[in-house]
Design a protein around this motif. Structure first.
Motif, mmCIF file in Angstrom:
data_model
loop_
_atom_site.group_PDB
_atom_site.id
_atom_site.type_symbol
_atom_site.label_atom_id
_atom_site.label_comp_id
_atom_site.label_asym_id
_atom_site.label_seq_id
_atom_site.Cartn_x
_atom_site.Cartn_y
_atom_site.Cartn_z
ATOM 1 N N GLU A 47 37.739 35.717 35.834
ATOM 2 C CA GLU A 47 38.098 36.324 37.121
ATOM 3 C C GLU A 47 37.908 35.360 38.296
ATOM 4 O OE1 GLU A 47 36.917 40.737 37.342
ATOM 5 O OE2 GLU A 47 37.508 40.241 39.375
ATOM 6 N N MET A 62 47.487 37.597 41.631
ATOM 7 C CA MET A 62 48.084 37.943 40.348
ATOM 8 C C MET A 62 49.598 37.744 40.389
ATOM 9 S SD MET A 62 45.751 38.362 38.239
ATOM 10 C CE MET A 62 46.886 38.627 36.898
ATOM 11 N N TRP A 75 51.719 42.348 34.646
ATOM 12 C CA TRP A 75 50.376 41.803 34.826
ATOM 13 C C TRP A 75 49.854 41.965 36.247
ATOM 14 C CZ3 TRP A 75 47.842 41.259 30.528
ATOM 15 C CH2 TRP A 75 48.584 41.097 29.352
ATOM 16 N N ILE A 78 46.869 44.316 37.151
ATOM 17 C CA ILE A 78 45.447 43.963 37.215
ATOM 18 C C ILE A 78 44.951 44.096 38.655
ATOM 19 C CG2 ILE A 78 43.790 42.070 36.961
ATOM 20 C CD1 ILE A 78 45.400 41.078 34.579
ATOM 21 N N MET A 224 37.321 38.279 41.987
ATOM 22 C CA MET A 224 38.503 37.430 42.136
ATOM 23 C C MET A 224 38.688 37.079 43.610
ATOM 24 S SD MET A 224 42.326 38.232 40.752
ATOM 25 C CE MET A 224 41.894 39.085 39.275
ATOM 26 N N THR A 380 40.820 46.868 32.903
ATOM 27 C CA THR A 380 41.187 45.677 33.668
ATOM 28 C C THR A 380 40.559 44.439 33.050
ATOM 29 O OG1 THR A 380 40.757 47.136 35.524
ATOM 30 C CG2 THR A 380 41.598 44.971 36.040
ATOM 31 N N ILE A 384 42.561 41.177 31.880
ATOM 32 C CA ILE A 384 42.258 39.834 32.389
ATOM 33 C C ILE A 384 42.055 38.862 31.219
ATOM 34 C CG2 ILE A 384 40.485 38.450 33.564
ATOM 35 C CD1 ILE A 384 40.151 40.782 35.514
#
Ligand code: PFF
Length: 438
Positions: A47, A62, A75, A78, A224, A380, A384
């Motif tokens: 992350e 992302m 994706w 996420i 993140m 999640t 990831i």
């Protein structure tokens, strides 16, 4: 610093002891530690790495990385899941932080001086029954969280964490000394570290997995978002290990302070549930030398620890509203805090007026916790792991982590590719099956 501030919070001081108590202690603690080490730490590295690679809000990061990897929009989910989970968690997090706030004046006034288990429980029951009081403290906490905007996140956080951590550590040591002298330390210790595997169910393994993500602030975009601010030359591996280590230490210390007190007082049970912290530690503060001061400082610290975590719960959503919807920082915070506040009313009511209303045996608060900790965060986390280890070209992660040493990189990549997806998926499926079949 900010990541530690996000990780150490109510999850360590309030939630870990109470779910360990509800799930039978020892074996649960072991599974939790394994989850941190084998699933949490590798996903956390992933992350932070995604955040540093993207250098934007989680949703945009992302989007940019999926474009870079040349894969579909799926994706991006996420980033989205994270923003929603953050708001849902914040909604009940602020209610519990409100309990800590409410205890500050109680402590300063010496309300618990010489108190026994029954008196402390009566005080807690009165607090829980007082709907308006709970809303009042929840609102103050929410205002504190949104108020950070005025001072700027990094400055406020740095000072809070630098001051908070050593102080919190000292008070936990004082509590441990009290638990050692006046509590039933041997039983408390055995409860936490004796691996009684009969107490373990599929459901409790899922609770342990969910909590390992919750306590490290994973699967939400928070880490993140902070990774985006991390200097290029800093080591992600070392930082993550330090944050994970500190976080685990605080949780174990909280448990070791609480359980000996619980076992020394006939009216208390390790499986008391969400009130565990609030009915065990006041007894310690009420009966130790300097308890008024220690107790006051402790609940102030709990509030600050919750506050530095709450900021990171709201940050991914705020960043997205600013970058994509043209909001300014102030209005973005206000809007999201308002949504979380309204949802939080459901949690407030689930401790009094709605305590009888359940769906599948869950009150509103349980439902929020179930949905976020046991479903959204592990999901999640799984996404990831799969994204970084299977979808994204390996050169990208290799490039971003090239300072970590090739052995460490290979070990991490292997864990993320095999252990994390399989481990998380297995626990999720089996845990959910066990939850609903029993
Ligand atoms: N890690 C925080 C705690 O243990 O209290 C809670 C939390 C903060 C969870 C931020 C998730 C998050 F994104």
């Amino acid at each position: 610093m900010a990541a530690t501030g996000s990780a150490v919070g109510l999850g360590n001081l309030w939630k870990f002891p109470y779910i360990a108590g509800e799930n039978g202690g020892g074996a649960f603690v072991l599974v939790y530690l394994l989850c941190i080490l084998m699933l949490g730490i590798p996903v956390m590295v992933a992350e932070v790495m995604l955040g540093r690679r993207g250098r934007q809000s989680p949703i945009r990061t992302m989007a940019a990385l999926t474009r870079e990897a040349g894969v579909g929009k799926f994706w991006n989910g996420i980033g989205w899941l994270g923003v929603v989970a953050g708001l849902l968690i914040l909604s009940y997090y602020s209610v519990i932080a409100g309990w800590a706030l409410a205890y500050i004046p109680d402590m300063t006034q010496g309300l618990f001086q010489g108190a026994n288990a029954e008196q402390v429980k009566m005080r807690f029951d009165a607090l829980r029954a007082d709907r308006n009081g709970l809303i009042y403290y929840q609102s103050i906490f929410m205002l504190l969280t949104t108020g950070v905007v005025v001072f700027g996140v990094s400055r406020g956080l740095g000072v809070a964490v630098r001051l908070l951590m050593p102080l919190l550590f000292l008070i936990l040591v004082a509590l441990l000394v009290f638990a050692w002298q006046q509590g039933d330390f041997a039983r408390g210790f055995e409860f936490m570290f004796h691996f009684n595997f009969e107490a373990l169910t599929g459901e409790s393994v899922l609770v342990a997995l969910g909590h390992s993500f919750f306590t490290l602030s994973l699967g939400m975009g928070s880490i993140m978002a902070y990774g985006a601010y991390m200097p290029q030359q800093a080591s992600i591996g070392k930082t993550v290990l330090m944050v994970g280590g500190l976080d685990t230490l605080v949780a174990l210390m909280a448990g070791l302070a609480i359980f000996p007190i619980v076992f020394a007082h006939p009216g208390l049970e390790p499986s008391a549930g969400p009130e565990l912290l609030f009915i065990s530690l006041p007894i310690a503060f009420g009966n130790m030398v300097g308890g008024v001061l220690f107790g006051t400082v402790f609940f102030i610290l709990v509030t600050i620890a919750a506050w530095t975590s709450a900021i990171s719960l709201i940050e991914p959503g705020v960043a997205w509203l600013i970058e994509n919807k043209g909001f300014n920082r102030f209005t973005a915070n206000l809007l999201l805090a308002l949504i979380a506040w309204v949802l939080g009313l459901g949690t407030v009511l689930s401790f009094n007026d709605w305590s009888e209303y359940t769906v599948f045996g869950f009150t509103f608060f349980d439902g929020m916790d179930f949905l976020t900790s046991r479903i959204m965060l592990p999901t999640t986390g799984l996404l990831i792991a799969v994204f970084v280890a299977w979808v994204m070209p390996r050169v990208l992660s290799k490039d971003e982590l090239n300072g970590e040493g090739s052995v460490a990189y290979c070990l991490w990549f292997w864990m993320l590719r095999w252990v994390c997806p399989l481990g998380i998926a297995l626990v999720l499926v089996y845990g959910l099956y066990d939850t609903f079949s029993s």
